[in-house]
Scaffold this motif. Structure first.
Motif, PDB file in Angstrom:
ATOM      1  N   LYS A 336      43.932  42.751  40.874  1.00 30.06           N
ATOM      2  CA  LYS A 336      43.444  42.950  42.225  1.00 30.06           C
ATOM      3  C   LYS A 336      43.557  44.426  42.624  1.00 30.06           C
ATOM      4  O   LYS A 336      42.667  45.014  43.233  1.00 30.06           O
ATOM      5  N   CYS A 337      44.693  44.960  42.237  1.00 37.03           N
ATOM      6  CA  CYS A 337      44.970  46.368  42.508  1.00 37.03           C
ATOM      7  C   CYS A 337      43.899  47.268  41.893  1.00 37.03           C
ATOM      8  O   CYS A 337      43.364  48.168  42.541  1.00 37.03           O
ATOM      9  N   ILE A 338      43.608  46.998  40.633  1.00 39.13           N
ATOM     10  CA  ILE A 338      42.583  47.799  39.955  1.00 39.13           C
ATOM     11  C   ILE A 338      41.263  47.669  40.694  1.00 39.13           C
ATOM     12  O   ILE A 338      40.528  48.638  40.883  1.00 39.13           O
ATOM     13  N   GLY A 339      41.002  46.434  41.142  1.00 32.59           N
ATOM     14  CA  GLY A 339      39.787  46.200  41.909  1.00 32.59           C
ATOM     15  C   GLY A 339      39.726  47.104  43.131  1.00 32.59           C
ATOM     16  O   GLY A 339      38.700  47.731  43.409  1.00 32.59           O
ATOM     17  N   ASN A 340      40.848  47.200  43.848  1.00 34.46           N
ATOM     18  CA  ASN A 340      40.890  48.074  45.024  1.00 34.46           C
ATOM     19  C   ASN A 340      40.588  49.515  44.667  1.00 34.46           C
ATOM     20  O   ASN A 340      39.890  50.214  45.384  1.00 34.46           O
ATOM     21  N   PHE A 341      41.151  49.941  43.541  1.00 28.78           N
ATOM     22  CA  PHE A 341      40.904  51.308  43.094  1.00 28.78           C
ATOM     23  C   PHE A 341      39.417  51.527  42.846  1.00 28.78           C
ATOM     24  O   PHE A 341      38.821  52.477  43.331  1.00 28.78           O
ATOM     25  N   ALA A 356      42.064  53.023  34.648  1.00 28.44           N
ATOM     26  CA  ALA A 356      42.902  51.841  34.480  1.00 28.44           C
ATOM     27  C   ALA A 356      42.102  50.721  33.813  1.00 28.44           C
ATOM     28  O   ALA A 356      42.597  50.028  32.928  1.00 28.44           O
ATOM     29  N   LEU A 357      40.865  50.595  34.225  1.00 30.95           N
ATOM     30  CA  LEU A 357      40.001  49.562  33.658  1.00 30.95           C
ATOM     31  C   LEU A 357      39.825  49.792  32.157  1.00 30.95           C
ATOM     32  O   LEU A 357      39.872  48.859  31.358  1.00 30.95           O
ATOM     33  N   THR A 358      39.623  51.035  31.784  1.00 29.19           N
ATOM     34  CA  THR A 358      39.484  51.364  30.375  1.00 29.19           C
ATOM     35  C   THR A 358      40.742  50.955  29.623  1.00 29.19           C
ATOM     36  O   THR A 358      40.689  50.486  28.497  1.00 29.19           O
ATOM     37  N   TYR A 359      41.853  51.154  30.282  1.00 28.08           N
ATOM     38  CA  TYR A 359      43.131  50.860  29.664  1.00 28.08           C
ATOM     39  C   TYR A 359      43.318  49.355  29.447  1.00 28.08           C
ATOM     40  O   TYR A 359      43.838  48.927  28.425  1.00 28.08           O
ATOM     41  N   VAL A 360      42.882  48.559  30.435  1.00 29.18           N
ATOM     42  CA  VAL A 360      43.192  47.135  30.352  1.00 29.18           C
ATOM     43  C   VAL A 360      42.043  46.294  29.801  1.00 29.18           C
ATOM     44  O   VAL A 360      42.237  45.128  29.517  1.00 29.18           O
ATOM     45  N   VAL A 361      40.890  46.888  29.647  1.00 29.94           N
ATOM     46  CA  VAL A 361      39.730  46.058  29.350  1.00 29.94           C
ATOM     47  C   VAL A 361      39.864  45.354  28.000  1.00 29.94           C
ATOM     48  O   VAL A 361      39.299  44.289  27.781  1.00 29.94           O
ATOM     49  N   GLN A 362      40.679  45.936  27.136  1.00 39.41           N
ATOM     50  CA  GLN A 362      40.856  45.275  25.849  1.00 39.41           C
ATOM     51  C   GLN A 362      41.585  43.958  25.983  1.00 39.41           C
ATOM     52  O   GLN A 362      41.397  43.046  25.202  1.00 39.41           O
ATOM     53  N   LYS A 366      37.263  40.266  31.392  1.00 40.08           N
ATOM     54  CA  LYS A 366      36.696  39.676  32.591  1.00 40.08           C
ATOM     55  C   LYS A 366      36.656  40.683  33.742  1.00 40.08           C
ATOM     56  O   LYS A 366      35.771  40.671  34.569  1.00 40.08           O
ATOM     57  N   LEU A 367      37.673  41.519  33.754  1.00 42.73           N
ATOM     58  CA  LEU A 367      37.766  42.505  34.817  1.00 42.73           C
ATOM     59  C   LEU A 367      36.532  43.390  34.852  1.00 42.73           C
ATOM     60  O   LEU A 367      36.001  43.685  35.909  1.00 42.73           O
ATOM     61  N   THR A 390      33.224  56.399  32.786  1.00 40.38           N
ATOM     62  CA  THR A 390      32.508  55.128  32.698  1.00 40.38           C
ATOM     63  C   THR A 390      32.029  54.875  31.277  1.00 40.38           C
ATOM     64  O   THR A 390      32.123  53.759  30.763  1.00 40.38           O
ATOM     65  N   LEU A 391      31.546  55.926  30.643  1.00 42.12           N
ATOM     66  CA  LEU A 391      31.082  55.769  29.266  1.00 42.12           C
ATOM     67  C   LEU A 391      32.238  55.379  28.362  1.00 42.12           C
ATOM     68  O   LEU A 391      32.098  54.565  27.450  1.00 42.12           O
TER      69      LEU A 391
END
Lengths: 1137, 218
Positions: A336-341, A356-362, A366-367, A390-391
C-alpha cells in the motif's frame, strides 16, 4: 523554516552589489580574503581571473616561505589558499605549510591548519605521514577542542600504516567523560575499520560498549560500524537483533531527547540506520525476522506525517519488509505504501516509488499490474530520470509476450539519451532481452542491428561476441539456423549497400565476420559482390585498423572464382606494405590463400560447426625452429623474471642456488615456457589467434601443428568462461506449457483487470501489451539478472508439448525422467502455480506456499550459485519439490539435537583406519539428516556423506548430487537408494581439483521420497580447505631445478619466521611440513627448497630464503592460482603456530 | 609495460576479492586493492571511469561520496570529498556535474543517475547543494541531510545567504565537519552541532581579545 531560508537567500543578488547591507557586517570586508573575493567578482573574463589568482598565489607563496610570517598570518594565508584551490588553481606548495600550521599553531590556527590538510590532501598523500606526530600530540592534549580536532581529522583521513601508532589513544577516548569525544572516537574507529578492518578486530567488544552508551549520539555513531560489519557477516551478529529492535522501539516511541527530533520526527537518521541493519539481519532468516515484525509494523504506523523525512523512513521500512522473511500482513501494508509513493504527485516520491517497485516486482508482480497505468504515464514523463527508472522496472517484468513492446521503448529511450553510462547499461539490457525472449528471426536480427548501431563502440565487448557465438553455435534445428544466418546476411548486405560509413566499428566487425562465414548461404549472391562491398569498407576514412583486419580476414574466407581473386589480389597489394604489422600479416594471408584454394579449404573450412579449437599451449610446433636457432648459436629463451634476476645478479652475488648452473634440457626450455594464461590473455586481447604465429617469427611455420588458428577470430577467448545465457545446449522445456496457457489466459484477462476511468484507448493498448503475461497468479518468469539461463533462446521452447504431462507426473510420483526438470529448478521455485494446483489442496497451505515462495526468492542469492553449477554439469537431478523445504514451517534443525557422534562408526570399513575430518552437519529436513566428512587417502580425497533417517518409515528414491566449480566429483561405489527407518546410509565421492581455490565449496542437493508423500529435496553445501588435497612431492634437488624452470605461475611473498628456535628456517619449514604435508627437499644455509603436489600430480615448488628476519618465499607451479592459494595456507599455518 | 601492471594488478585483485568468501583474506585483499587503486590512479593520473565506478561499488557502504555547493553561475562554493580521488578527477567530476545539474528544470526530480552514482541536489535561492550517494542509499534522507545542513548554516549565521558562505567558507566547512564526518551523519542533534562550533568559536574570540590587549601598547 525552509521558507525563511529561501527568502533570505533570494535576497542575495542584491547583497552582492551592495556591501553596506547589514548582512555584510560580519563579512570582514577589510580582510585580504574579502579583497580577493571582491576582486574576482569584479573581473569579467576567465583569463583575467587566472592572472589575478596566479599573482595572488605567488604572493602567498612568498609569504608562507618567509621565516617572519607568524602563525596568525599563516592562518589567514591558508584560508586564501583554500579559496584559490576551490577555484581550481593548484597550490601544492602550501600543503606542507598547512601541516606546519596544524602542528605549531595555537588552537584556532590549528583548526584552520587541520581544515586545510583535510581539504588539500587525500588519504594516500605522502605528506600525511608528517601529520601523525601532531595528531598524537593533540590526542594527548588536555584541551578538549584540540582532541576533537585531532579526532575529526583522523576520521577523515589517516595513513593506513600508521593506525597502530594512535589506536591505543583513540581506544582510550572511548571512555572519555565527554560524549562528543566518545562519539568522535567511535567514528575514528569506524574509519579504521573501513580502511584496515583487521587492525581493529580486537576491539569488537568495545564497539558493543559504545552501542550501549547512555548518550544517543555515541550510540548512533556506533551503528555505522555495526551496519558495515553486519553487511559483511550477518551471521555473527544475530544475537544483537533483539537489542536493535529494542532501540528502534524506543526511538519510534519518542523516548529520545527532543533535540534529536527533526521536524518532529524522532531521530530519523537513527531509525533508518537501524532499519538497514535489521534488513541485513533478517534476510533469509525466519526466526530473526519474526523478532522484528512488530517494530516494523509500528514504524509503518507511526510514520504518517506528510513530510519528506517520514517518506524516507517509510521507504527504508518497505525495503526492509521485502528483504526479510516475509509476513503477509506487513507485505500488504508495504505494498500500500509503495502505491502511495507511485501515485504521489511529488516527482521525488514517484521516483522512489518506481525504485521500490523495481526492487519488489520480482517477488510481487501483481503490484506492477496494479499500477500499470501510472507506469505507462511515467514512460512518457518529460524527466528522463523517471523514464529511465520505469524502463528498469519494465526490464524486470519482461517476458516472451511483452518483449517486443518493452524493447521498442528501450530503444526509443536509447535514441534520445546522450549519457554514455546509460547507453552502455541499456544496450546491454536490450541485448540480453533480445537473446532471451526474441519472438522471431527478423525481430532478433533487426533489434541487434539497432543495438549495434546505437551502442556503437562504447558497449560491452561481450555483446557482439555472444551474438556471433549465438549465430555460429546454432540451435536445435539446422533449418532454423540457416534461416537466421541467411536473414542476417541479407540484412547486412543491404546495410553495406546503403551508407556503411555511419556504422560503428564494432558493428562493421560483426558484419564482416558474418558475411565471411555465411554469405555462401545465399545462393544468388556471388562471392565477388560481397568481396567488393567489403573492399569498399577498407577505403573508408574512419575505418580503424582493427576493423580492417576483420574485413581482410572475411575476404580471405570469400576469395572464390576469378573475379573474387582479382579483388583480393588488389586489396592485398595495397595492404601488404601497410605500416601496421597486423594488417600486413592479414594481407599476406589473403594473398597466399587466395591463390591456393586447397590450402584455404584446409585452413578455413566452411560450414563446420563450432568445434573446439585446440590450442597447443606449449607451442610444440615451434620446437624444430627453436632447436635450429639454438644450434645456430642463439641464446636459449629465459622468462622475464629470470632475466631480471640475472640483471640483478650482475650487480650483486647471485642469491639463487639453482639458476643457470643446472643443466637445462632442451625440451624444458622450449615447452611450457609460454604460460597458458599468457597465451589466452594475448589472444583475448586481440581476439586474433594468429598472434601466436608471430611468436614463431617465420611465416612458414605458422600452420604447422596448429589446427585452424585463424579460422574464427575472436573465438579463442571463448575458451574462458563467458557469461552467456543462450549457449547451454541441454534441451529442456523453457516455459512449461501450463504457464504458457495461463499467460495466454491472462492476456485476455488483463484489460478487465485495469480499472481505467478515462478511455484512453492508446494507453490501454500499450498497457495490455506491456503487462501481458503478468498474470495475477504470479507465475511470470521474473528472472532477475542473476538467473539468465532459465529462459533460453526461443527455439528451445518448441516441441515440448509433452512437458506438462511430464511435470504433472513428476509432482505426483517419484519416477521422474531426469532431463525434463533438470535446470528448471528456478522456474519451479518461482512457479507457485503448478504447485498450488498439483501438490496442494487446502487454501491455507497455499498462503504458506506463497510465503515460502517469497522466501525462496529472497534466498536466490545463496542458491543461484548452486543452481548454476547444477546447470553447468547438467547431471540428472530429481528435483521437483524444492519449494517445500522453504515453505515448511519448521525446517530448522534443533541445535540441541544430540550430535551423531556414532556416525563415524558408519564409515566404510576400508576407511576406518584413515584419519577423517570432523563430521559436520549439512542439512536437516523433517525426515532426513545429512552429515559429511572427508577422508584423506594417500592418492585421493574422499567425501563421505551420511544420510540418517530419523523417521519411522523408510525413505526412498534417494539421490544425492554433489557438484562444485572447483572440483571434479565422481561417485565411488553404489549409492544407496533407500534408507530404512532409524538407520544411516553412506555415499562416497572421490574429489579432485579442477581449479585451485583457498577454500573449496561443494554444493549439493539431496532429493528423496517418502512412501506416502510427494518427492522432496534439500540443498546443502560443504567446505573444505585446499590443504586437504595437498600431498608431499618427493623429488631430488636436480629434478627440482628442472621443474622450477619449467613452471610459469609464480608468487612471491614474505612470511613470518619462527624466531624462537635456534634454526629458524628449519623450524619454520618443519611447521609447514607438518601442517601442510609438504616435502622439504633440501636446506642449504639460509635457503630451503620444498615441494608438494596437488592430488592428480600437479606439482608446486617453493623456494624459501631467510632475509631480514622474514622468510622470503617464492612459489611456482604449472597450475594457475595454486601458488596464491598455497601461500595463503602457509601464512595461516605459521600464524596459527 | 609498467603502465599496465598496476591496472592488471587491480583488476585481478578485484576479481579475487569479489570471489573470495573468506573474511580474513578479504580484509587483506581489500587493503591490497586499495593500494592498487591508488597506484593505478597515480600512474594514469586520472583513473578510468570504469575503475572509479568499480571502486565505488566495491567499497560500498551507505556513506556519501562527496558534497558540492555551487552557485547558479556554476561557481564552486564548497567541496567536500569523502572518497580519495585525484585533483584532476575531482575537477572533471565537478565540471560535469555542475553542467548537468544546472541544465535541469526547476520542476524536475531532485535525483539524478550519473555514472554509477546517484546525485541528490537541491537549490536554495542561488545556491545548489549537491550530494553523491550510492544507488542503494536512500535519496530522500540525503535530501534531508542537505536541508539539515542549510538549517545549521542558517542558525549559525542568522538567516544565511550566499555571501556568508563565500566570505566565511571555513566556518561552513567547520559546521559540515561537525555534522557529517567521513561521509556519515555524525551528529543529528542540531543543538549539539552548534554547541561544538560555538565552543571553538568562543575560544577564538577569547584569544582575539587577548591579542588585542597585547597589541594595544605597540
Amino acid at each position: 523554516m525552509s521558507d525563511v531560508v529561501e527568502k533570505t537567500l533570494t535576497a542575495l543578488p542584491s547583497l552582492l552589489s551592495l556591501d553596506s547591507q547589514p548582512g555584510s557586517a560580519k563579512l570582514s570586508s577589510t580582510s585580504k580574503l574579502g579583497n580577493l573575493i571582491r576582486g574576482i567578482t569584479e573581473l569579467t573574463s576567465k583569463h583575467e581571473e587566472e592572472k589575478l589568482i596566479q599573482r595572488e598565489l605567488s604572493a602567498i607563496k612568498e609569504q608562507v616561505s618567509s621565516p617572519n610570517t607568524t602563525m596568525r598570518q599563516m592562518k589567514e594565508l591558508m584560508v586564501r589558499t583554500i579559496y584559490c584551490e576551490m577555484l581550481g588553481y593548484e597550490a601544492s606548495f602550501s600543503y606542507i605549510h598547512a601541516i606546519k600550521l596544524a602542528q605549531q599553531g595555537t588552537v584556532l590556527e590549528k583548526r584552520v591548519g587541520y581544515l586545510a590538510v583535510s581539504l588539500f590532501l587525500n588519504e594516500n598523500h605522502e605528506l600525511l605521514l608528517l601529520l601523525v606526530n601532531t595528531v598524537l600530540k593533540d590526542l594527548q592534549s588536555t584541551n578538549l577542542i584540540e582532541v576533537c580536532m585531532a579526532l575529526t581529522v583522523v576520521s577523515q583521513m589517516f595513513p593506513k600504516d600508521m593506525i597502530p601508532a594512535i589506536l591505543p589513544l583513540v581506544e582510550e577516548k572511548l571512555n572519555h567523560p565527554k560524549e562528543i569525544i566518545r562519539r568522535k572516537a567511535v567514528l575514528a574507529l569506524y574509519k579504521f575499520y573501513l580502511i584496515a578492518p583487521n587492525q581493529v578486530q580486537h576491539i569488537h567488544n568495545k564497539f558493543r560498549k559504545a552501542l550501549c552508551d547512555k548518550d544517543p549520539g555515541v550510540m548512533t555513531a556506533s551503528l555505522h560500524i555495526y551496519l558495515q560489519m553486519i553487511q559483511e557477516n550477518p551471521e555473527g551478529y544475530k544475537d544483537l537483533t533483539a537489542s536493535f529492535v529494542a532501540i528502534l522501539k524506543q526511538v519510534v516511541g519518542g523516548k529520545l531527547p527532543m533535540d534529536f527530533n527533526y521536524h518532529s520526527v524522532p531521530a530519523p537518521w537513527l531509525q533508518i540506520q537501524l532499519l538497514r541493519i535489521l534488513s541485513f539481519l533478517g534476510k533469509n532468516d525466519q526466526s530473526t525476522s519474526e523478532i522484528m515484525h512488530e517494530v516494523l509494523d509500528e514504524s509503518l504506523r507511526r510514520a504518517e506525517m506528510n513530510h519528506n523525512i517520514t517518506y524516507a523512513i517509510l521507504y527504508e521500512c518497505v525495503k526492509c519488509i521485502y528483504t526479510i522473511h516475509p509476513k503477509s500482513e506487513l507485505l500488504e501494508k508495504a505494498a500500500k505504501c509503495i502505491g502511495n509513493f507511485v501515485l504521489s504527485p511529488k516527482i521525488n516520491l514517484k521516483y522512489l516509488g518506481l525504485k521500490a517497485l523495481t526492487y519488489v516486482v520480482q517477488q510481487d508482480p501483481k503490484l506492477a499490474l496494479q499500477h500499470q497505468m501510472t507506469i505507462i504515464e511515467c514512460l512518457d514523463h518529460p524527466d528522463l530520470i523517471i523514464k529511465r527508472e520505469t524502463l528498469e522496472l519494465l526490464f524486470r517484468i519482461t517476458n516472451a509476450q511483452n518483449v517486443t513492446v518493452i524493447v521498442e521503448k528501450m530503444l526509443e529511450f536509447l535514441r534520445i539519451s546522450k549519457d554514455d553510462h546509460t547507453t552502455i547499461d541499456l544496450v546491454g539490457k536490450v541485448a540480453e532481452l533480445a537473446e532471451k525472449y526474441a519472438p522471431d528471426n527478423e525481430w532478433f536480427i533487426e533489434t541487434m542491428n539497432t543495438v549495434f548501431s546505437v551502442g556503437g563502440d562504447m558497449m560491452q565487448p561481450d555483446i557482439p561476441n555472444s551474438f556471433l557465438k549465438l549465430l555460429s553455435e546454432g540451435f536445435d534445428s539446422v533449418e532454423e539456423d540457416r534461416k537466421l544466418r541467411l536473414f542476417a546476411v541479407n540484412s547486412y548486405i543491404s546495410l553495406l549497400q546503403g551508407e556503411p560509413g555511419k556504422l560503428p566499428q564494432r558493428f562493421l566487425q560483426v558484419i564482416s565476420w558474418v558475411l565471411g562465414e555465411y554469405s555462401h548461404l545465399r545462393e544468388d549472391l556471388e562471392a565477388a559482390v560481397v568481396q567488393r562491398l567489403l573492399a569498399r569498407l577498407l577505403d573508408m576514412k574512419n575505418c580503424s585498423s582493427e576493423t580492417k583486419s576483420w574485413v581482410l580476414t572475411a575476404m580471405t574466407k570469400l576469395c572464390e572464382g576469378a573475379s573474387g581473386v582479382s579483388v583480393a589480389q588488389q586489396v592485398s597489394e595495397t595492404y601488404s606494405s601497410s605500416l601496421d604489422t597486423v594488417l600486413r600479416q592479414r594481407a599476406q594471408e589473403l594473398q597466399h590463400l587466395s591463390q591456393d584454394s586447397e590450402l584455404r579449404a584446409k585452413a578455413l573450412p566452411r560450414g563446420v560447426g563450432l568445434e573446439p579449437v585446440e590450442v597447443d599451449s606449449s607451442l610444440s610446433f615451434l620446437d624444430g625452429f627453436v632447436s635450429e636457432a639454438l644450434a645456430a648459436g642463439a641464446a636459449p629463451y629465459k622468462p622475464p623474471h629470470q632475466r631480471q634476476e640475472e640483471l640483478a645478479g650482475t650487480k650483486a652475488l647471485s642469491l639463487e642456488p639453482y639458476g643457470l648452473s643446472l643443466p637445462i634440457s632442451m625440451s624444458s626450455c622450449i615447452t611450457d615456457r609460454q604460460s597458458p594464461t599468457l597465451l589466452s590473455m594475448s589472444s583475448g586481447l586481440s581476439g586474433d589467434s594468429t598472434d601466436l604465429s608471430h611468436k614463431g617469427g617465420s611465416a612458414a611455420l605458422k600452420l604447422d601443428g596448429v589446427k585452424r588458428v585463424w579460422g574464427r577470430e575472436g573465438y579463442l577467448s571463448h575458451k574462458e568462461p563467458v557469461e552467456e545465457p543462450a549457449q547451454v545446449e541441454v534441451p529442456s522445456p523453457v516455459r512449461s506449457p501450463s504457464r504458457q496457457g495461463e499467460a495466454d489466459s491472462s492476456h485476455s484477462r488483463t484489460p478487465t483487470l485495469t480499472p481505467t476511468p478515462e478511455s484512453d484507448q492508446e494507453k490501454q493498448q500499450l498497457a495490455s501489451s506491456l503487462f501481458v503475461g503478468l498474470g495475477s497468479q504470479s507465475s511470470v518468469c521474473l528472472m532477475g539478472k542473476s538467473e539468465q539461463t532459465t529462459q533460453r533462446f526461443r527455439r528451445k521452447a518448441k516441441g515440448h508439448s509433452a512437458a506438462s504431462s511430464t511435470s504433472e507426473q513428476m509432482s505426483n510420483s517419484a519416477v521422474s525422467p531426469p532431463s525434463t526438470v533438470d535446470s528448471l529448478l528456478c522456474n519451479n521455485l518461482l512457479d507457485s502455480n503448478i504447485t498450488s494446483e498439483l501438490a496442494v489442496s487446502s487454501p491455507k497451505r497455499t498462503s504458506q506456499l506463497s510465503q515460502g515462495l517469497a522466501a525462496t526468492n529472497g534466498t536466490c542469492d545463496a542458491d543461484t550459485e548452486l543452481l548454476e553449477s547444477d546447470r553447468k554439469e547438467s547431471k540428472p537431478a530429481v528435483i521437483t519439490d524444492s519449494y517445500v523445504v522453504a515453505a515448511d514451517p519448521a525446517p530448522h534443525a534443533d541445535p540441541d539435537r544430540p550430535k551423531d557422534l556414532d556416525l563415524s562408526s558408519h564409515l566404510p570399513a576400508e576407511l576406518s583406519g584413515l584419519s577423517h575430518s570432523e563430521i559436520t552437519h549439512l542439512c536437516t529436513n523433517q525426515n532426513l539428516e545429512l552429515s559429511a566428512c572427508h577422508v584423506q587417502k594417500e592418492d585421493s580425497l574422499l567425501l563421505i556423506v551420511f544420510i540418517s533417517n530419523s523417521s519411522d518409515s523408510a525413505v526412498q528414491q534417494i539421490l544425492v548430487q554433489v557438484d562444485s566449480d572447483e572440483l571434479e566429483v565422481s561417485c565411488v561405489g553404489d549409492s544407496p537408494v533407500e534408507v530404512r527407518s532409524h538407520s544411516v546410509a553412506v555415499c562416497q565421492y572421490s574429489l579432485s581439483v579442477k581449479r585451485p581455490a583457498v577454500h573449496i565449496e561443494l554444493a549439493g542437493m539431496v532429493s528423496y521420497q517418502l512412501p506416502a508423500g510427494s518427492p522432496q529435496s534439500a540443498p546443502f553445501s560443504y567446505k573444505l580447505p585446499l590443504t586437504s588435497f595437498i600431498r608431499p612431492l618427493t623429488v631430488s634437488t636436480e629434478e627440482y631445478g628442472t621443474m622450477w624452470l619449467a613452471f610459469s605461475h609464480d608468487t612471491r611473498q614474505n612470511l613470518t619466521l619462527i624466531s624462537d628456535d635456534q634454526e629458524p628456517l628449519t623450524a619454520t619449514l618443519n611447521v609447514l611440513k607438518r601442517r601442510l604435508q609438504l616435502h622439504v627437499v633440501e636446506i642449504i644455509g639460509m635457503e630451503g627448497i620444498v615441494a608438494c603436489r596437488l592430488l592428480q600430480d600437479q606439482p608446486c615448488l617453493m623456494h624459501c630464503r631467510v632475509h631480514a628476519g622474514t622468510l622470503a618465499v617464492w612459489l611456482r607451479s604449472p597450475v594457475p592460482d595454486l601458488p596464491d592459494c598455497l601461500i595463503y595456507h602457509c601464512q595461516r599455518a605459521l600464524q596459527g603456530h | 609495460m609498467h603502465f599496465l601492471y598496476p591496472m592488471c594488478c587491480f583488476n585481478s585483485l578485484l576479481n579475487l576479492t569479489c570471489q573470495n568468501q573468506n573474511n580474513y583474506i578479504q580484509d587483506h585483499l581489500k587493503s591490497a586493492l586499495f593500494d592498487a587503486f591508488c597506484l593505478t590512479a597515480d600512474v594514469f593520473n586520472r583513473p578510468l571511469c570504469s575503475l572509479i565506478s568499480l571502486f565505488f561499488h566495491f567499497f560500498s557502504s551507505f556513506q556519501m561520496q562527496f558534497m558540492l555547493l555551487f552557485s547558479r553561475q556554476g561557481k564552486l562554493r564548497l567541496q567536500k570529498w569523502y572518497v580519495p580521488l585525484s585533483d584532476k578527477e575531482k575537477k572533471k567530476i565537478t565540471r560535469e556535474l555542475v553542467q548537468t545539474v544546472l541544465a535541469r528544470k526547476p520542476k524536475m526530480c531532485s535525483f539524478l543517475e550519473w555514472r554509477d552514482l546517484k546525485i541528490v541536489y537541491k537549490r536554495y535561492a542561488s545556491l545548489y547543494f549537491c550530494c553523491a550517494i550510492e544507488d542503494q542509499d536512500n535519496e530522500l534522507i540525503t535530501l534531508e541531510i542537505i536541508h539539515r545542513y542549510v538549517e545549521l548554516l542558517d542558525k549559525y549565521f542568522g538567516s544565511v545567504c550566499e555571501l556568508d558562505i563565500i566570505f566565511n567558507f571555513e566556518k561552513a566547512y567547520f559546521i559540515l565537519d561537525e555534522f557529517l564526518l567521513g561521509g556519515e551523519a555524525q551528529e543529528t542533534s542540531k543543538k549539539n552541532v552548534l554547541k561544538a562550533i560555538e565552543q571553538a568559536d568562543l575560544l577564538q574570540e577569547n584569544i582575539d581579545f587577548q591579542m588585542r590587549l597585547f597589541a594595544a601598547p605597540s
